[in-house]
Design an enzyme around this catalytic site. Sequence first.
Site, mmCIF file in Angstrom:
data_model
loop_
_atom_site.group_PDB
_atom_site.id
_atom_site.type_symbol
_atom_site.label_atom_id
_atom_site.label_comp_id
_atom_site.label_asym_id
_atom_site.label_seq_id
_atom_site.Cartn_x
_atom_site.Cartn_y
_atom_site.Cartn_z
ATOM 1 N N ASP A 110 -0.696 -12.748 -5.174
ATOM 2 C CA ASP A 110 -0.728 -13.701 -6.295
ATOM 3 C C ASP A 110 -1.765 -14.804 -6.164
ATOM 4 O OD1 ASP A 110 0.403 -15.492 -4.420
ATOM 5 O OD2 ASP A 110 2.444 -15.058 -5.091
ATOM 6 N N HIS A 146 -2.130 -7.105 1.355
ATOM 7 C CA HIS A 146 -1.849 -6.142 0.279
ATOM 8 C C HIS A 146 -2.732 -6.357 -0.944
ATOM 9 C CE1 HIS A 146 2.409 -5.399 2.156
ATOM 10 N NE2 HIS A 146 1.441 -4.783 2.810
HETATM 11 C C1 BJW Z 1 12.898 -16.603 -0.019
HETATM 12 C C2 BJW Z 1 13.051 -17.285 -1.158
HETATM 13 C C3 BJW Z 1 12.661 -18.650 -1.029
HETATM 14 C C4 BJW Z 1 13.736 -15.338 -1.694
HETATM 15 N N1 BJW Z 1 12.182 -19.083 0.179
HETATM 16 N N2 BJW Z 1 12.454 -16.926 1.145
HETATM 17 C C5 BJW Z 1 7.785 7.011 4.028
HETATM 18 C C6 BJW Z 1 6.865 7.506 3.100
HETATM 19 C C7 BJW Z 1 5.647 6.855 2.828
HETATM 20 C C8 BJW Z 1 5.331 5.692 3.475
HETATM 21 C C9 BJW Z 1 6.246 5.224 4.383
HETATM 22 C C10 BJW Z 1 7.450 5.850 4.678
HETATM 23 N N3 BJW Z 1 8.103 5.131 5.609
HETATM 24 C C11 BJW Z 1 7.340 4.081 5.896
HETATM 25 C C12 BJW Z 1 6.218 4.126 5.156
HETATM 26 C C13 BJW Z 1 5.133 3.161 5.138
HETATM 27 C C14 BJW Z 1 5.279 2.194 3.990
HETATM 28 C C15 BJW Z 1 6.563 1.369 4.213
HETATM 29 O O1 BJW Z 1 6.585 0.461 5.009
HETATM 30 N N4 BJW Z 1 7.642 1.666 3.485
HETATM 31 C C16 BJW Z 1 8.929 0.977 3.708
HETATM 32 C C17 BJW Z 1 9.440 0.406 2.376
HETATM 33 C C18 BJW Z 1 9.860 1.967 4.317
HETATM 34 N N5 BJW Z 1 4.098 1.372 4.044
HETATM 35 C C19 BJW Z 1 2.993 1.736 3.432
HETATM 36 O O2 BJW Z 1 2.931 2.710 2.732
HETATM 37 C C20 BJW Z 1 1.785 0.861 3.726
HETATM 38 N N6 BJW Z 1 0.692 1.693 4.113
HETATM 39 C C21 BJW Z 1 0.740 2.437 5.234
HETATM 40 O O3 BJW Z 1 1.697 2.409 5.985
HETATM 41 O O4 BJW Z 1 -0.366 3.204 5.428
HETATM 42 C C22 BJW Z 1 -0.290 4.226 6.435
HETATM 43 C C23 BJW Z 1 0.437 5.420 5.844
HETATM 44 C C24 BJW Z 1 -0.270 6.238 5.014
HETATM 45 C C25 BJW Z 1 0.389 7.357 4.492
HETATM 46 C C26 BJW Z 1 1.739 7.587 4.741
HETATM 47 C C27 BJW Z 1 2.444 6.703 5.561
HETATM 48 C C28 BJW Z 1 1.778 5.609 6.107
HETATM 49 C C29 BJW Z 1 1.359 0.125 2.466
HETATM 50 C C30 BJW Z 1 2.398 -0.832 1.995
HETATM 51 C C31 BJW Z 1 1.953 -1.451 0.678
HETATM 52 C C32 BJW Z 1 3.043 -2.342 0.094
HETATM 53 N N7 BJW Z 1 2.716 -2.644 -1.247
HETATM 54 C C33 BJW Z 1 3.568 -3.566 -1.988
HETATM 55 C C34 BJW Z 1 3.073 -3.625 -3.457
HETATM 56 C C35 BJW Z 1 1.776 -4.436 -3.531
HETATM 57 C C36 BJW Z 1 1.190 -4.422 -4.893
HETATM 58 C C37 BJW Z 1 2.045 -5.071 -5.945
HETATM 59 O O5 BJW Z 1 2.600 -6.161 -5.777
HETATM 60 O O6 BJW Z 1 2.137 -4.501 -7.020
HETATM 61 O O7 BJW Z 1 3.539 -4.878 -1.371
HETATM 62 S S1 BJW Z 1 5.307 -3.135 -1.931
HETATM 63 C C38 BJW Z 1 5.902 -4.800 -1.859
HETATM 64 O O8 BJW Z 1 6.583 -5.013 -0.592
HETATM 65 C C39 BJW Z 1 4.649 -5.684 -1.826
HETATM 66 C C40 BJW Z 1 5.018 -6.709 -0.793
HETATM 67 O O9 BJW Z 1 3.861 -7.324 -0.267
HETATM 68 C C41 BJW Z 1 5.800 -5.917 0.211
HETATM 69 C C42 BJW Z 1 6.711 -6.760 1.069
HETATM 70 O O10 BJW Z 1 7.696 -7.375 0.308
HETATM 71 P P1 BJW Z 1 8.155 -8.867 0.651
HETATM 72 O O11 BJW Z 1 7.025 -9.788 0.445
HETATM 73 O O12 BJW Z 1 8.812 -8.882 1.964
HETATM 74 O O13 BJW Z 1 9.187 -9.157 -0.553
HETATM 75 P P2 BJW Z 1 10.742 -8.785 -0.640
HETATM 76 O O14 BJW Z 1 11.102 -8.877 -2.087
HETATM 77 O O15 BJW Z 1 11.049 -7.528 0.033
HETATM 78 O O16 BJW Z 1 11.452 -9.949 0.169
HETATM 79 C C43 BJW Z 1 11.445 -11.279 -0.299
HETATM 80 C C44 BJW Z 1 12.186 -12.128 0.736
HETATM 81 O O17 BJW Z 1 12.083 -13.481 0.339
HETATM 82 C C45 BJW Z 1 13.685 -11.809 0.858
HETATM 83 O O18 BJW Z 1 14.007 -11.664 2.229
HETATM 84 C C46 BJW Z 1 14.371 -13.034 0.252
HETATM 85 O O19 BJW Z 1 15.621 -13.342 0.882
HETATM 86 C C47 BJW Z 1 13.356 -14.110 0.521
HETATM 87 N N8 BJW Z 1 13.361 -15.252 -0.393
HETATM 88 N N9 BJW Z 1 13.573 -16.575 -2.166
HETATM 89 C C48 BJW Z 1 12.083 -18.218 1.219
HETATM 90 N N10 BJW Z 1 12.743 -19.509 -2.034
#
Ligand code: BJW
Length: 261
Positions: free
Chosen positions: A106, A121
């Site tokens: 963002d 990301h």
């Molecule tokens: C507060 C609050 C307040 C609330 N104060 N806190 C099986 C198949 C395929 C892939 C995989 C697989 N298993 C694992 C993988 C790898 C995969 C992965 O990790 N998946 C898991 C979900 C299992 N990762 C990937 O694919 C990555 N690439 C990769 O590994 O490449 C190698 C590879 C290649 C081929 C195959 C396998 C591996 C890439 C990951 C890209 C993530 N993209 C996104 C979207 C971005 C674009 C968009 O926005 O449109 O990124 S997904 C989404 O999740 C986004 C975020 O950056 C990311 C993390 O989320 P985040 O920021 O933690 O948010 P939330 O909502 O989860 O949590 C918010 C937190 O805030 C909560 O805890 C609340 O409590 C808290 N909160 N208010 C403080 N006021």
Amino acid sequence: MSAPEFSAKLLAKLAEAEMLVAFTGAGVSAESGVPTFRGDEGLWAKFRPEELANVNAFMKNPELVWRWYADRRKVMASIEPNPGHRALVELERIVPHVTIVTQNIDNLHRRAGSAKVFELHGNIERNYCMRCGVRYDDVDVVLEQGIPRCSRVDKDGKRCPGYVRPDVVWFGEILPEDEWYGAVRAMESADVVLSIGTSGIVYPAASLPQIARSHGAFLVEINPEPTPLTDQVDEFLMGQSGVFLPRLVEKVKQIRAHAPR
Ligand code: BJW
């Protein structure tokens, strides 16, 4: 007498820190009005990641995916950094080296004024051609005119047929190399890491706090809810970043101001 809000150990670590890394996720922007991904109010409660945040989904239905990003761009253009982002900027005046490693797309850390930001990301404000890589960062995407296409013409007069896409990292995609290695280096040299507002389940980003820990960093987590990281941190501050960060930074500022030089 009520217990102090922050432990003496945490304040001492922050008062002495030379290198601090803030590792942030969607929660740090929640108080600005950006929805998080997971949880009852999160984006994934309304939209399915497999239909939107991967390259196959885009190739199957580029219009649907672009509409989702166009809507989110509008939201992000209308909001402002919150006290949590601003406290991290303030920290730069107190701690000699501060690095932000964010999963957020963002742009709010930069807009708040943070100087050193690694965006793991991507960034929703940028675009590039999926086929030839040409950048279209300053192009206003008007979906009514169709899905944006590349306009590069090669030396034979042929136009690149590629789609233009948002410069964000979808599931299954590799993280941008410079941002990733910059983040790893910052973690390896950090004295203190603040993990703020991330569920810590998306890899490889989620492995970064452990990298810092294995190099001796003091780990602090700020989140209203426990996460898979919580058991491994030195301090867990349970609450909102926009509330905790300004108070924590103010406290450290006072301590540093009175410390002998
Ligand atoms: C507060 C609050 C307040 C609330 N104060 N806190 C099986 C198949 C395929 C892939 C995989 C697989 N298993 C694992 C993988 C790898 C995969 C992965 O990790 N998946 C898991 C979900 C299992 N990762 C990937 O694919 C990555 N690439 C990769 O590994 O490449 C190698 C590879 C290649 C081929 C195959 C396998 C591996 C890439 C990951 C890209 C993530 N993209 C996104 C979207 C971005 C674009 C968009 O926005 O449109 O990124 S997904 C989404 O999740 C986004 C975020 O950056 C990311 C993390 O989320 P985040 O920021 O933690 O948010 P939330 O909502 O989860 O949590 C918010 C937190 O805030 C909560 O805890 C609340 O409590 C808290 N909160 N208010 C403080 N006021």
